[in-house]
Motif scaffolding. Structure first.
Motif, PDB file in Angstrom:
ATOM      1  N   PRO A   1      -4.382   4.636 -18.237  1.00 55.95           N
ATOM      2  CA  PRO A   1      -4.864   5.781 -19.032  1.00 55.95           C
ATOM      3  C   PRO A   1      -4.425   5.708 -20.481  1.00 55.95           C
ATOM      4  O   PRO A   1      -5.125   6.173 -21.378  1.00 55.95           O
ATOM      5  CB  PRO A   1      -4.232   6.989 -18.326  1.00 55.95           C
TER       6      PRO A   1
ATOM      7  N   SER B   1      -6.769  11.498 -19.969  1.00 54.68           N
ATOM      8  CA  SER B   1      -7.235  10.270 -19.330  1.00 54.68           C
ATOM      9  C   SER B   1      -6.563  10.070 -17.978  1.00 54.68           C
ATOM     10  O   SER B   1      -7.171   9.562 -17.037  1.00 54.68           O
ATOM     11  CB  SER B   1      -6.947   9.068 -20.237  1.00 54.68           C
TER      12      SER B   1
ATOM     13  N   SER C   1      -0.074   6.794 -13.313  1.00 51.55           N
ATOM     14  CA  SER C   1      -0.768   7.036 -14.579  1.00 51.55           C
ATOM     15  C   SER C   1      -0.223   8.287 -15.264  1.00 51.55           C
ATOM     16  O   SER C   1      -0.204   8.365 -16.502  1.00 51.55           O
ATOM     17  CB  SER C   1      -2.269   7.181 -14.334  1.00 51.55           C
TER      18      SER C   1
END
Length: 634
Positions: A196, A523, A117
């Motif tokens: 994310p 995120s 991510s």
């Protein structure tokens, strides 16, 4: 002071000329963030779509685009969990790995998923933008699942129909094993890089300058996690049943179809998305702050904000990002914004002179790190659901009449718990708590995360108690305990309830606290916590087995769980969570939120006695066109 102001204006004009081109943002244009709200209505209503065309704001973004992204999230999650939910059983039954080895491999793989991510967030924020990043990583996800489906059918499932509890497969070939790991790590890269970025891209569809859409943006993350669990529900019920019965190819094939549908739906919505352009590589920006601070270390700390360098005009020096107002924490870094004679004499060197916004971006990252570190132990708790919970359930009585209930299907109770608790949280807890606390969210994101940590701790206690009772009902000579697998329901339900508090709170917190130039990174921090948690879980299993295994003792987590002490491992994690909670409370009380030029406090103001968003105390002041922006202290 006059000379300094003159220099600030000259340097500001140079930087502003380079960065004054219109750039899109979550509100359609960065102009929407200028000095509160003094902007032309026409600019405020317009923005870029995903192809970079300038369009009317009413034609892009909003819930119509967000719902497409939520559907994409559900289908992509269905595809991912079609691989991940039964992975530990695939490793033990098809690849013939031992329990502890399989649990560790699942933890490492899951950790890699979430570590990827950070790759997706970096490429999204720096170069590709959210839209292109989502599309590319979804293609990688499809390639990984397609390869897994093909090599499982051709090389690993031998003979056909093996891999169930009754039929063990023949030992895999070296080529088959190598291609299997290539496939699942392609899945890890694709899903990890997509997650994310999609969350941040969805929040970009709402205009923060409009109160109603600002509220919609806050609720989007709850629906995002809701969609994730709806998508995984099918994987954890239907697909897991086929896979547990040895029909792995059907499960992986269905996952491939879901991933393709997700990408097609995502592309079909392209004309209506609000597109936020990349802000450039944040690593040099942050590094420049520390280098400039070291180079000016001997200078006296600045006495007033007026002595610090900031560009003039509507935009910050960071493309597409709002200005961030000065804060008093980590004031040693403010030296990077002190204008010296060397700075005045030549062209501005970013490795010697940084803007206030640039420094505050670095401060934001530093402030978020302690909170992030405290979430890792919770991720250790969460990862047990995909490994040791499944192994524990596999040696419990799992029949309802003649129907065998697959151990991995128990995670459906986690999903149902998430769905029910999400509705209760949004429609019961928030209205009640908001009337009591005065906070529109009901409770702050930091408080929400703390509650999630406590509930996660209780899930480990429940799992340990279940294991104690399971061991008491083990019949000598039998592999399975006579204790029903449905004794696991409380631990799964508690994990699900904790997710609603912890993971949704994390998404909202880290995305809201991250500066505009690194929103996807915010995120990604949530998923990076899961990644490190999986690696820590794997490390703990190895340490526990090395310490507890002796010549006369098989250890806490042996191949035959009936001879082990799995409950002690669960209680140990609960103890770590208790210590972590104490540290977390201290960090949460210390934390102060980011303050931007809208005059809004994006942090957890209620923990520090600062005003909430929109209160009269959070007022913006200016020192004139030549000076930097300032915020009245709370």
């Amino acid at each position: 002071m006059a000379a300094m102001d003159s220099h600030n204006k000259d340097v500001s004009n140079k930087v502003h000329e380079e960065n004054s081109q219109p750039t899109s943002s979550s509100s359609g244009t960065s102009s929407a963030y200028v000095n509160g709200s003094t902007i032309a209505n026409e600019k405020k209503l317009n923005g870029y779509n995903c192809w970079g065309f300038w369009v009317r704001r009413k034609n892009i973004g909003g819930w119509s685009s967000a719902f497409l992204l939520l559907a994409n999230q559900g289908l992509a999650t269905l595809a991912f969990f079609g691989v991940g939910v039964n992975l530990v059983l695939f490793l033990t039954r098809v690849l013939d790995q031992k329990n502890a080895v399989a649990a560790n491999n699942v933890s490492k793989w899951t950790g890699t998923v979430y570590l990827c991510s950070l790759i997706g967030a970096f490429l999204s924020d720096s170069y590709w933008g959210r839209y292109l990043t989502c599309a590319i990583f979804q293609v990688i996800l499809i390639l990984g699942i397609s390869l897994l489906s093909f090599i499982s059918w051709l090389l690993l499932i031998n003979p056909q129909g093996c891999g169930s509890q009754e039929h063990i497969c023949e030992p895999p070939t070296t080529l088959g094993t190598a291609l299997f790991y290539l496939a699942i790590y392609l899945v890890a890269l694709g899903y990890g890089g997509h997650q994310p970025t999609l969350a941040t891209f969805g929040s970009d569809q709402f205009d923060e300058s409009i109160p109603k859409q600002r509220a919609s943006k806050a609720s989007f993350f709850g629906y995002f996690y809701f969609a994730l669990n709806v998508g995984s529900l099918f994987s954890n019920t239907v697909l897991v049943y086929y896979e547990d019965g040895g029909k792995w190819t059907i499960g992986f094939g269905a996952s491939t179809i879901a991933a393709i549908m997700a990408l097609v739906g995502f592309l079909l919505g392209s004309p209506g998305y609000c597109y936020v352009k990349a802000s450039g590589n944040p690593l040099p920006r942050v590094a420049q702050v520390f280098v400039a601070t070291v180079r000016k270390w001997k200078l006296a700390p600045p006495t007033t904000v007026d002595n610090l360098y900031e560009v003039d005009g509507e935009h910050s020096a960071i493309k597409g990002a709002r200005k961030i107002l000065h804060t008093e924490e980590f004031m040693c870094l403010d030296k990077a914004a002190i204008v010296t004679e060397d700075d005045r004499s030549g062209q501005a060197d970013p490795w010697r002179l940084c803007t206030v916004t640039q420094i505050e971006e670095a401060k934001c990252i530093i402030r978020m790190l302690p909170i992030w570190l405290c979430t890792i132990i919770y991720s250790v708790i969460f990862t047990q659901m995909a490994s040791l919970f499944v192994e524990q359930g596999a040696v419990m009585y799992a029949n309802i009449g003649s129907f065998h209930f697959p151990a991995a299907t128990m995670s459906a109770f986690d999903i149902f718990s998430v769905l029910i608790c999400t509705m209760l949280y949004n429609h019961v807890l928030v209205p009640v708590a908001s009337r009591i606390s005065g906070n529109p969210k009901g409770i702050s994101d930091l408080q929400r995360m703390g509650v999630g940590l406590i509930i996660g701790l209780l899930s480990m206690v429940a799992a340990g108690v279940t294991e104690i009772f399971r061991l008491k009902q083990v019949v000598p000579g039998q592999e399975h305990s006579n204790l029903s697998i449905f004794w696991q329901v409380p631990q799964y339900v508690l994990v699900g309830a904790s997710e609603v508090f912890m993971y949704v709170g994390q998404l909202d917190f880290f995305n809201g606290q991250a500066p505009d130039g690194i929103k996807s990174f915010g995120s990604a921090l949530c998923m990076a916590s899961m990644s490190i948690g999986n690696y820590v879980s794997s490390m703990l299993v190895n340490i526990v087995m090395n310490v507890t295994t002796t010549k006369d003792n098989v250890g806490w987590i042996p191949d035959d769980l009936n001879t082990g002490h799995l409950h002690k491992f669960y209680f140990m994690i609960a103890g770590f969570a208790a210590v972590d909670f104490v540290i977390y409370v201290f960090c949460a009380k210390w934390y102060k939120g980011i303050i931007n030029v809208l005059g809004s406090v994006n942090g957890e103001a209620d923990l520090k006695g600062c005003p909430e968003e929109g209160t009269s105390k959070a007022k913006e002041t200016k020192t004139g066109q030549k000076g930097p922006l300032r915020m009245a202290k709370c």
